[in-house]
Design a protein around this motif. Sequence first.
Motif, PDB file in Angstrom:
ATOM      1  N   THR A 146       0.809  -1.210   0.000  1.00 20.53           N
ATOM      2  CA  THR A 146       0.000   0.000   0.000  1.00 20.53           C
ATOM      3  C   THR A 146       0.844   1.262   0.000  1.00 20.53           C
ATOM      4  N   CYS A 147       2.163   1.131   0.112  1.00 23.62           N
ATOM      5  CA  CYS A 147       3.041   2.303   0.161  1.00 23.62           C
ATOM      6  C   CYS A 147       3.554   2.728  -1.203  1.00 23.62           C
ATOM      7  N   SER A 148       3.265   1.972  -2.257  1.00 23.39           N
ATOM      8  CA  SER A 148       3.749   2.368  -3.574  1.00 23.39           C
ATOM      9  C   SER A 148       2.941   3.565  -4.077  1.00 23.39           C
ATOM     10  N   ALA A 149       3.540   4.319  -4.979  1.00 24.34           N
ATOM     11  CA  ALA A 149       2.893   5.510  -5.514  1.00 24.34           C
ATOM     12  C   ALA A 149       1.787   5.134  -6.482  1.00 24.34           C
ATOM     13  N   GLU A 150       0.754   5.950  -6.493  1.00 29.34           N
ATOM     14  CA  GLU A 150      -0.325   5.753  -7.458  1.00 29.34           C
ATOM     15  C   GLU A 150       0.178   6.181  -8.835  1.00 29.34           C
ATOM     16  N   LEU A 151      -0.078   5.353  -9.837  1.00 26.35           N
ATOM     17  CA  LEU A 151       0.353   5.609 -11.203  1.00 26.35           C
ATOM     18  C   LEU A 151      -0.861   5.838 -12.090  1.00 26.35           C
ATOM     19  N   THR A 152      -0.684   6.643 -13.137  1.00 28.60           N
ATOM     20  CA  THR A 152      -1.764   6.923 -14.078  1.00 28.60           C
ATOM     21  C   THR A 152      -1.275   6.692 -15.494  1.00 28.60           C
ATOM     22  N   HIS A 160       3.824  17.379  -9.931  1.00 30.27           N
ATOM     23  CA  HIS A 160       3.495  17.574  -8.516  1.00 30.27           C
ATOM     24  C   HIS A 160       3.514  16.261  -7.738  1.00 30.27           C
ATOM     25  N   GLY A 161       4.506  15.433  -8.009  1.00 30.80           N
ATOM     26  CA  GLY A 161       4.668  14.179  -7.300  1.00 30.80           C
ATOM     27  C   GLY A 161       3.803  13.038  -7.806  1.00 30.80           C
TER      28      GLY A 161
END
Length: 141
Positions: free
Chosen positions: A23-29, A105-106
């Motif tokens: 759950t700590c990985s970054a959200e990707l789009t 923005h991150g």
Amino acid sequence: MSSSKPSISLLAYIIIILLVAGTCSAELTVAIFNTLPANAPPLDLHCKSGDDDLGPQTLGLSQMYTWKFYTNFWGTTLFWCNFWWDGKHAGFHVYDSTMMPYEVHGLLHFVYEARPDGFYFYTPDTYTSHTFQWQLVKKWE
């Protein structure tokens, strides 16, 4: 009897660590834009991963299709798409762990444009780490 308790506790600890790490990985789009010519047929696409089938989509001129996701714990998440337009086909990986995202923005984005000659990916310039450019990644077949 006491020797089985540490192994159960260790197993529980490992499971908790795996769940928290996932759950700590970054959200990707991933974003796909239809920039094909005016009056052209729509762009049809179907994207999948090993776990998710996003279903068939149809994009009209200047429309965009996006989805958000998190990578799996092992870093092996892979999304691929098949595209059809004007009797042509293209299929390729739109996300894997080796690709460089466009960061705003991150937030991490993998951005594509469908054009008459193929698909372009918004990628870091090979000479500088601060400039981005459109690079042809797949031609229509």
